[in-house]
Design an enzyme around this catalytic site. Structure first.
Site, PDB file in Angstrom:
ATOM      1  N   HIS A   1       0.800  -1.234   0.000  1.00  0.00           N
ATOM      2  CA  HIS A   1       0.000   0.000   0.000  1.00  0.00           C
ATOM      3  C   HIS A   1       0.831   1.282   0.000  1.00  0.00           C
ATOM      4  O   HIS A   1       0.282   2.373  -0.068  1.00  0.00           O
ATOM      5  CB  HIS A   1      -0.957   0.034   1.192  1.00  0.00           C
ATOM      6  CG  HIS A   1      -0.238   0.348   2.489  1.00  0.00           C
ATOM      7  ND1 HIS A   1       0.447  -0.598   3.192  1.00  0.00           N
ATOM      8  CD2 HIS A   1      -0.081   1.509   3.166  1.00  0.00           C
ATOM      9  CE1 HIS A   1       0.979  -0.041   4.257  1.00  0.00           C
ATOM     10  NE2 HIS A   1       0.690   1.238   4.272  1.00  0.00           N
TER      11      HIS A   1
HETATM   12  C1  UD1 Z   1      -2.298   5.102   6.049  1.00  0.00           C
HETATM   13  C2  UD1 Z   1      -1.011   5.644   6.631  1.00  0.00           C
HETATM   14  C3  UD1 Z   1       0.084   4.593   6.489  1.00  0.00           C
HETATM   15  C4  UD1 Z   1      -0.351   3.265   7.082  1.00  0.00           C
HETATM   16  C5  UD1 Z   1      -1.645   2.845   6.405  1.00  0.00           C
HETATM   17  C6  UD1 Z   1      -2.157   1.519   6.929  1.00  0.00           C
HETATM   18  C7  UD1 Z   1      -0.664   8.071   6.467  1.00  0.00           C
HETATM   19  C8  UD1 Z   1       0.101   9.122   5.786  1.00  0.00           C
HETATM   20  N1  UD1 Z   1      -0.542   6.833   5.944  1.00  0.00           N
HETATM   21  O1  UD1 Z   1      -2.104   4.953   4.649  1.00  0.00           O
HETATM   22  O2  UD1 Z   1       1.236   5.021   7.169  1.00  0.00           O
HETATM   23  O3  UD1 Z   1       0.645   2.285   6.888  1.00  0.00           O
HETATM   24  O4  UD1 Z   1      -2.634   3.864   6.647  1.00  0.00           O
HETATM   25  O5  UD1 Z   1      -3.317   1.143   6.258  1.00  0.00           O
HETATM   26  O6  UD1 Z   1      -1.335   8.339   7.425  1.00  0.00           O
HETATM   27  N2  UD1 Z   1      -9.498   4.376   1.940  1.00  0.00           N
HETATM   28  C9  UD1 Z   1     -10.671   3.677   1.903  1.00  0.00           C
HETATM   29  N3  UD1 Z   1     -11.210   3.289   3.092  1.00  0.00           N
HETATM   30  C10 UD1 Z   1     -10.625   3.548   4.297  1.00  0.00           C
HETATM   31  C11 UD1 Z   1      -9.417   4.276   4.299  1.00  0.00           C
HETATM   32  C12 UD1 Z   1      -8.863   4.666   3.122  1.00  0.00           C
HETATM   33  O7  UD1 Z   1     -11.230   3.417   0.851  1.00  0.00           O
HETATM   34  O8  UD1 Z   1     -11.159   3.142   5.334  1.00  0.00           O
HETATM   35  C13 UD1 Z   1      -8.860   4.789   0.642  1.00  0.00           C
HETATM   36  C14 UD1 Z   1      -9.189   6.184   0.275  1.00  0.00           C
HETATM   37  O9  UD1 Z   1      -9.379   6.236  -1.102  1.00  0.00           O
HETATM   38  C15 UD1 Z   1      -7.925   6.954   0.620  1.00  0.00           C
HETATM   39  C16 UD1 Z   1      -6.847   5.915   0.431  1.00  0.00           C
HETATM   40  O10 UD1 Z   1      -7.461   4.673   0.767  1.00  0.00           O
HETATM   41  O11 UD1 Z   1      -7.737   8.062  -0.163  1.00  0.00           O
HETATM   42  C17 UD1 Z   1      -5.663   6.132   1.315  1.00  0.00           C
HETATM   43  O12 UD1 Z   1      -6.035   6.275   2.697  1.00  0.00           O
HETATM   44  P1  UD1 Z   1      -5.132   7.146   3.699  1.00  0.00           P
HETATM   45  O13 UD1 Z   1      -5.645   7.048   5.074  1.00  0.00           O
HETATM   46  O14 UD1 Z   1      -4.917   8.496   3.138  1.00  0.00           O
HETATM   47  O15 UD1 Z   1      -3.723   6.457   3.643  1.00  0.00           O
HETATM   48  P2  UD1 Z   1      -3.317   4.918   3.649  1.00  0.00           P
HETATM   49  O16 UD1 Z   1      -2.776   4.589   2.312  1.00  0.00           O
HETATM   50  O17 UD1 Z   1      -4.405   4.036   4.202  1.00  0.00           O
END
Ligand code: UD1
Length: 352
Positions: free
Chosen positions: A201
């Site tokens: 990821h």
């Molecule tokens: C985040 C953390 C990362 C951690 C990871 C574990 C930051 C900068 N990154 O990354 O360090 O290792 O979590 O999972 O905080 N989304 C969904 N559903 C959710 C959450 C996210 O669909 O419940 C999608 C959304 O499109 C979002 C993307 O995933 O834009 C990324 O989510 P985000 O929380 O920004 O970062 P992660 O890649 O999950």
């Protein structure tokens, strides 16, 4: 003592659970659990609260997704009045996600004490959003709880006063130690007998289509030698869909609950990952781990544990995987203080 815990993303939940439990029932401790809502899908959040036996959050800020600035700013704006209203003695933040740095900033400006659980980890790679979050959070924190001695060294080099640093061990391993017996009872029916478990990821791997395509091709190559089980993170799912590479030979699934994932990890022949926490969990479990990154903020998993950094070097991936399949995997041991008692040590320090 009034304690606020701020969590937001999946890897925070297994870190807060042991600290909540260790403070529970201590005299004169009142705890408030705040979820920022950074992760909001049921299988990225709710199921973890259930399986870890945690109470539902007292407050959910429901920030959801956004650019880094939007997400961080939304958390700050919504958290500030909650912290002001509670007026805590300390706010504990966990790991290195956007929720961590946002909460630390709010508290530093309000002059509320901040404790950082999992302090001092450094990849020395400022292209990683998590590295920025770590650096800023540790500069702002009043109490820094480190998982291993390398964390203490990094903090001292950055000028953090020794009296703020507390080497307590690894809270993520606390949850693993507690729940592994339960995970071992989990059925992995429907999954292949022998498999490599994959998670992916990191923005550096999945946001760049050339990198992602290369990794997926490598995984297809791996799947010719051993089954590949790949629970797909939401951000990766979107990127894979954009690419349109056929992945018929891989066993793809939704993100898995904690216990099921732990069961799969403990039974895996090898784990291929770019996650931080999984490098630690495989080291504890003694399962070979090939990390699809060129650096790690958790070097102890390489020096003491089963972790090997292969980056995006397909040849290295193939040769290390061959060793594992031939029964020549790297062996390791659990680092000091990765013993299931880190949460108790944090509670001890706080109550002192
Ligand atoms: C985040 C953390 C990362 C951690 C990871 C574990 C930051 C900068 N990154 O990354 O360090 O290792 O979590 O999972 O905080 N989304 C969904 N559903 C959710 C959450 C996210 O669909 O419940 C999608 C959304 O499109 C979002 C993307 O995933 O834009 C990324 O989510 P985000 O929380 O920004 O970062 P992660 O890649 O999950």
């Amino acid at each position: 003592m009034k304690v606020i815990h701020v969590v937001g993303a999946r890897p925070n939940f297994m870190k807060v659970a042991p600290v909540l439990a260790a403070l529970q029932g201590r005299q004169n401790v009142v705890q408030t659990l705040i979820h920022t809502g950074q992760h909001y899908d049921a299988n990225m959040s709710d199921i973890f609260f259930q399986q870890l036996g945690m109470p539902s959050p007292d407050v959910n800020l429901e920030v959801g997704s956004g650019t880094h600035a939007t997400q961080t700013a939304d958390i700050m704006t919504r958290l500030e009045p909650v912290v002001t209203g509670i007026n805590p003695d300390i706010v504990l933040v966990y790991g290195d996600v956007n929720s961590t740095v946002a909460a630390a900033l709010v508290c530093a400006k309000l002059r509320v004490r901040v404790g950082h659980v999992e302090a001092g980890l450094r990849s020395f790679d400022r292209t990683m959003p998590e590295e920025i979050n770590r650096l800023v959070t540790d500069q702002l924190a009043d109490m820094l709880f480190t998982p291993s001695e390398d964390g203490d060294q990094n903090l001292r080099k950055e000028g953090v006063a020794q009296e703020k640093i507390h080497l307590v061990g690894n809270v993520m391993i606390d949850s693993l130690v507690r729940l592994l017996p339960l995970a071992k009872k989990c059925s992995t029916e429907g999954f292949p007998e022998r498999y490599a478990l994959v998670t992916l990821h990191r923005p550096s791997n999945v946001d760049d289509s050339v990198s992602l395509k290369g990794i997926l091709e490598a995984l297809l190559e791996v799947s010719r030698r051993i089954a590949v089980v790949f629970p797909v993170h939401p951000r990766t799912r979107q990127r894979i869909a954009d690419l349109g590479v056929p992945l018929g030979n891989l066993h793809l699934s939704e993100p898995l609950p904690y216990l099921e994932f732990l069961a799969l990890q403990s039974r895996a022949t090898a784990v291929l990952t770019d996650s931080g926490g999984i490098q630690e969990e495989t080291t504890y479990l003694g399962v070979p781990c090939l990390t699809l990154r060129t650096n790690t903020e958790r070097p102890i998993t390489v020096t003491m544990g089963t972790n090997i950094l292969v980056g995006q070097d397909r040849q290295k991936l193939t040769s290390e995987l061959t060793k594992i399949l031939d029964g020549q995997a790297k062996r390791g041991q659990a680092p000091p203080l990765w013993d299931g008692r880190a949460g108790d040590r944090i509670a001890e320090v706080l109550c002192r």
